[in-house]
Scaffold this motif. Structure first.
Motif, PDB file in Angstrom:
ATOM      1  N   TYR A   1       0.866  -1.170   0.000  1.00 44.21           N
ATOM      2  CA  TYR A   1       0.000   0.000   0.000  1.00 44.21           C
ATOM      3  C   TYR A   1       0.906   1.224   0.000  1.00 44.21           C
ATOM      4  O   TYR A   1       1.873   1.275   0.762  1.00 44.21           O
ATOM      5  CB  TYR A   1      -0.913   0.006   1.231  1.00 44.21           C
ATOM      6  N   PHE A   2       0.592   2.180  -0.871  1.00 42.94           N
ATOM      7  CA  PHE A   2       1.446   3.358  -0.949  1.00 42.94           C
ATOM      8  C   PHE A   2       0.615   4.622  -1.083  1.00 42.94           C
ATOM      9  O   PHE A   2      -0.495   4.611  -1.593  1.00 42.94           O
ATOM     10  CB  PHE A   2       2.444   3.239  -2.106  1.00 42.94           C
ATOM     11  N   CYS A   3       1.199   5.700  -0.580  1.00 42.09           N
ATOM     12  CA  CYS A   3       0.582   7.014  -0.687  1.00 42.09           C
ATOM     13  C   CYS A   3       1.407   7.845  -1.657  1.00 42.09           C
ATOM     14  O   CYS A   3       2.571   8.153  -1.373  1.00 42.09           O
ATOM     15  CB  CYS A   3       0.534   7.705   0.677  1.00 42.09           C
ATOM     16  N   PRO A   4       0.833   8.233  -2.806  1.00 45.33           N
ATOM     17  CA  PRO A   4       1.568   9.032  -3.780  1.00 45.33           C
ATOM     18  C   PRO A   4       1.437  10.545  -3.549  1.00 45.33           C
ATOM     19  O   PRO A   4       1.943  11.338  -4.334  1.00 45.33           O
ATOM     20  CB  PRO A   4       0.895   8.644  -5.096  1.00 45.33           C
ATOM     21  N   HIS A   5       0.770  10.933  -2.476  1.00 44.54           N
ATOM     22  CA  HIS A   5       0.414  12.339  -2.258  1.00 44.54           C
ATOM     23  C   HIS A   5       1.455  13.120  -1.464  1.00 44.54           C
ATOM     24  O   HIS A   5       2.146  12.580  -0.632  1.00 44.54           O
ATOM     25  CB  HIS A   5      -0.924  12.425  -1.510  1.00 44.54           C
ATOM     26  N   HIS A   6       1.488  14.406  -1.732  1.00 43.19           N
ATOM     27  CA  HIS A   6       2.221  15.372  -0.902  1.00 43.19           C
ATOM     28  C   HIS A   6       1.704  16.749  -1.266  1.00 43.19           C
ATOM     29  O   HIS A   6       1.669  17.112  -2.445  1.00 43.19           O
ATOM     30  CB  HIS A   6       3.728  15.291  -1.131  1.00 43.19           C
ATOM     31  N   GLN A   7       1.304  17.514  -0.264  1.00 41.86           N
ATOM     32  CA  GLN A   7       0.692  18.818  -0.515  1.00 41.86           C
ATOM     33  C   GLN A   7       1.590  19.758  -1.310  1.00 41.86           C
ATOM     34  O   GLN A   7       1.104  20.628  -2.008  1.00 41.86           O
ATOM     35  CB  GLN A   7       0.293  19.490   0.799  1.00 41.86           C
ATOM     36  N   GLU A   8       2.888  19.579  -1.216  1.00 45.75           N
ATOM     37  CA  GLU A   8       3.824  20.449  -1.925  1.00 45.75           C
ATOM     38  C   GLU A   8       4.322  19.820  -3.225  1.00 45.75           C
ATOM     39  O   GLU A   8       5.343  20.245  -3.769  1.00 45.75           O
ATOM     40  CB  GLU A   8       4.998  20.793  -1.015  1.00 45.75           C
ATOM     41  N   GLY A   9       3.588  18.821  -3.721  1.00 45.67           N
ATOM     42  CA  GLY A   9       4.003  18.136  -4.942  1.00 45.67           C
ATOM     43  C   GLY A   9       3.882  19.004  -6.179  1.00 45.67           C
ATOM     44  O   GLY A   9       3.154  19.998  -6.204  1.00 45.67           O
ATOM     45  N   ASN A  10       4.596  18.596  -7.230  1.00 41.97           N
ATOM     46  CA  ASN A  10       4.565  19.294  -8.520  1.00 41.97           C
ATOM     47  C   ASN A  10       3.489  18.746  -9.448  1.00 41.97           C
ATOM     48  O   ASN A  10       3.101  19.412 -10.394  1.00 41.97           O
ATOM     49  CB  ASN A  10       5.922  19.151  -9.235  1.00 41.97           C
ATOM     50  N   VAL A  11       3.048  17.517  -9.203  1.00 42.12           N
ATOM     51  CA  VAL A  11       2.042  16.876 -10.040  1.00 42.12           C
ATOM     52  C   VAL A  11       0.685  17.159  -9.398  1.00 42.12           C
ATOM     53  O   VAL A  11       0.377  16.661  -8.313  1.00 42.12           O
ATOM     54  CB  VAL A  11       2.297  15.353 -10.160  1.00 42.12           C
ATOM     55  N   GLU A  12      -0.110  17.978 -10.065  1.00 47.06           N
ATOM     56  CA  GLU A  12      -1.325  18.540  -9.477  1.00 47.06           C
ATOM     57  C   GLU A  12      -2.258  17.501  -8.861  1.00 47.06           C
ATOM     58  O   GLU A  12      -2.758  17.687  -7.754  1.00 47.06           O
ATOM     59  CB  GLU A  12      -2.074  19.362 -10.531  1.00 47.06           C
ATOM     60  N   ARG A  13      -2.482  16.392  -9.545  1.00 50.73           N
ATOM     61  CA  ARG A  13      -3.453  15.423  -9.031  1.00 50.73           C
ATOM     62  C   ARG A  13      -2.984  14.732  -7.744  1.00 50.73           C
ATOM     63  O   ARG A  13      -3.781  14.155  -7.015  1.00 50.73           O
ATOM     64  CB  ARG A  13      -3.845  14.398 -10.084  1.00 50.73           C
ATOM     65  N   TYR A  14      -1.690  14.803  -7.450  1.00 49.56           N
ATOM     66  CA  TYR A  14      -1.159  14.212  -6.222  1.00 49.56           C
ATOM     67  C   TYR A  14      -0.842  15.266  -5.156  1.00 49.56           C
ATOM     68  O   TYR A  14      -0.517  14.914  -4.027  1.00 49.56           O
ATOM     69  CB  TYR A  14       0.118  13.419  -6.509  1.00 49.56           C
ATOM     70  N   ALA A  15      -0.898  16.527  -5.505  1.00 44.77           N
ATOM     71  CA  ALA A  15      -0.556  17.611  -4.582  1.00 44.77           C
ATOM     72  C   ALA A  15      -1.764  17.967  -3.721  1.00 44.77           C
ATOM     73  O   ALA A  15      -2.309  19.062  -3.797  1.00 44.77           O
ATOM     74  CB  ALA A  15      -0.058  18.826  -5.359  1.00 44.77           C
ATOM     75  N   VAL A  16      -2.168  16.998  -2.913  1.00 44.16           N
ATOM     76  CA  VAL A  16      -3.378  17.146  -2.093  1.00 44.16           C
ATOM     77  C   VAL A  16      -3.107  16.637  -0.681  1.00 44.16           C
ATOM     78  O   VAL A  16      -2.198  15.851  -0.448  1.00 44.16           O
ATOM     79  CB  VAL A  16      -4.564  16.358  -2.696  1.00 44.16           C
ATOM     80  N   SER A  17      -3.956  17.075   0.230  1.00 39.49           N
ATOM     81  CA  SER A  17      -3.966  16.508   1.571  1.00 39.49           C
ATOM     82  C   SER A  17      -4.800  15.230   1.495  1.00 39.49           C
ATOM     83  O   SER A  17      -5.802  15.188   0.780  1.00 39.49           O
ATOM     84  CB  SER A  17      -4.597  17.505   2.543  1.00 39.49           C
ATOM     85  N   CYS A  18      -4.395  14.201   2.209  1.00 40.15           N
ATOM     86  CA  CYS A  18      -5.090  12.915   2.104  1.00 40.15           C
ATOM     87  C   CYS A  18      -5.162  12.259   3.471  1.00 40.15           C
ATOM     88  O   CYS A  18      -4.600  12.758   4.445  1.00 40.15           O
ATOM     89  CB  CYS A  18      -4.364  12.012   1.112  1.00 40.15           C
ATOM     90  N   THR A  19      -5.809  11.116   3.521  1.00 42.32           N
ATOM     91  CA  THR A  19      -5.884  10.358   4.771  1.00 42.32           C
ATOM     92  C   THR A  19      -4.921   9.168   4.772  1.00 42.32           C
ATOM     93  O   THR A  19      -4.890   8.408   5.737  1.00 42.32           O
ATOM     94  CB  THR A  19      -7.310   9.831   5.019  1.00 42.32           C
ATOM     95  N   CYS A  20      -4.150   9.016   3.696  1.00 45.87           N
ATOM     96  CA  CYS A  20      -3.260   7.853   3.621  1.00 45.87           C
ATOM     97  C   CYS A  20      -1.807   8.187   3.940  1.00 45.87           C
ATOM     98  O   CYS A  20      -1.047   7.294   4.313  1.00 45.87           O
ATOM     99  CB  CYS A  20      -3.367   7.164   2.259  1.00 45.87           C
ATOM    100  N   ARG A  21      -1.412   9.432   3.845  1.00 48.02           N
ATOM    101  CA  ARG A  21      -0.004   9.774   4.095  1.00 48.02           C
ATOM    102  C   ARG A  21       0.298   9.688   5.587  1.00 48.02           C
ATOM    103  O   ARG A  21      -0.295  10.368   6.400  1.00 48.02           O
ATOM    104  CB  ARG A  21       0.305  11.171   3.567  1.00 48.02           C
ATOM    105  N   LYS A  22       1.239   8.813   5.929  1.00 47.52           N
ATOM    106  CA  LYS A  22       1.637   8.698   7.333  1.00 47.52           C
ATOM    107  C   LYS A  22       2.186  10.049   7.801  1.00 47.52           C
ATOM    108  O   LYS A  22       2.893  10.689   7.037  1.00 47.52           O
ATOM    109  CB  LYS A  22       2.699   7.601   7.495  1.00 47.52           C
ATOM    110  N   PRO A  23       1.790  10.525   8.954  1.00 48.34           N
ATOM    111  CA  PRO A  23       1.357   9.797  10.130  1.00 48.34           C
ATOM    112  C   PRO A  23      -0.134   9.473  10.205  1.00 48.34           C
ATOM    113  O   PRO A  23      -0.594   8.966  11.227  1.00 48.34           O
ATOM    114  CB  PRO A  23       1.761  10.716  11.284  1.00 48.34           C
ATOM    115  N   LYS A  24      -0.892   9.745   9.148  1.00 52.03           N
ATOM    116  CA  LYS A  24      -2.302   9.338   9.159  1.00 52.03           C
ATOM    117  C   LYS A  24      -2.368   7.831   8.902  1.00 52.03           C
ATOM    118  O   LYS A  24      -1.507   7.263   8.228  1.00 52.03           O
ATOM    119  CB  LYS A  24      -3.082  10.133   8.124  1.00 52.03           C
ATOM    120  N   PRO A  25      -3.392   7.169   9.397  1.00 53.87           N
ATOM    121  CA  PRO A  25      -3.437   5.701   9.360  1.00 53.87           C
ATOM    122  C   PRO A  25      -4.148   5.093   8.149  1.00 53.87           C
ATOM    123  O   PRO A  25      -4.391   3.891   8.124  1.00 53.87           O
ATOM    124  CB  PRO A  25      -4.211   5.368  10.634  1.00 53.87           C
TER     125      PRO A  25
END
Length: 184
Positions: free
Chosen positions: A87-111
């Motif tokens: 299981y992987f989280c491709p997201h980061h709020q400061e990302g360059n790829v717009e569709r992944y530059a979001v806040s999410c519930t999967c990026r650790k430290p979220k469970p």
């Protein structure tokens, strides 16, 4: 229900060279194959849960990541390890790829990754284990209801870190993977 052996990837399964998105940059941590085999022998289901902000940053694609992990699974199989869910989280709020530059519930430290794995793989989180090299791994495990974790780090656990998790969460500070087997 199954009990899982959750593993962070970079820094636990492989040496963290920073944004490892291609197999030619993937170097296994000493002892990882024997540790996963040992966990499987103890009836734990190995599950990798990994933040992969390199995807959001445009350093490699989801397809690159999936191809890399397919080769890793081949290496696991060659070493006698059964299927390892990833299981992987491709997201980061400061990302360059717009569709992944979001806040999410999967990026650790979220469970989110652990909760999703539990639902899809019929995992008993309370009787599962997490091994991570970052405190955010431990916090994610605690938030998911996992009560036992291994913090793989040369840095000691600080009082502030200890206060950030529930008192029922047992965290073992280890310096290498062999120490995990001794406590597991």
């Amino acid at each position: 229900m199954k009990k899982a052996f959750f593993l962070d990837r970079d820094g636990v399964v492989n040496v963290d060279h920073g944004y490892v998105g291609h197999y030619e940059n993937f170097e296994y941590l000493d002892g990882i194959f024997s540790l996963i085999l040992y966990a499987q022998e103890m009836d734990y289901l190995p599950v990798i849960v990994t933040n992969q902000s390199g995807i959001a940053r445009g350093l490699y694609s989801e397809d690159d990541f999936v191809a890399l992990m397919a080769k890793v699974q081949q290496d696991f199989t060659a070493n006698g390890i059964g299927e390892v869910a990833v299981y992987f989280c491709p997201h980061h709020q400061e990302g360059n790829v717009e569709r992944y530059a979001v806040s999410c519930t999967c990026r650790k430290p979220k469970p989110g990754m652990m909760i999703r794995a539990a639902a899809e793989l019929n995992i008993d989180l309370a009787n599962s284990i997490m091994i991570g090299d970052s405190w955010r791994d431990i916090e994610a495990a605690d938030s998911a209801g996992i009560q036992k974790s291994f913090y793989l780090s040369n840095s000691p656990v600080t009082p502030a870190q200890s206060r950030s998790i529930s008192t029922s969460h047992n965290v073992y500070h280890v310096n290498d993977l062999d120490e995990v087997k001794a406590v597991l």
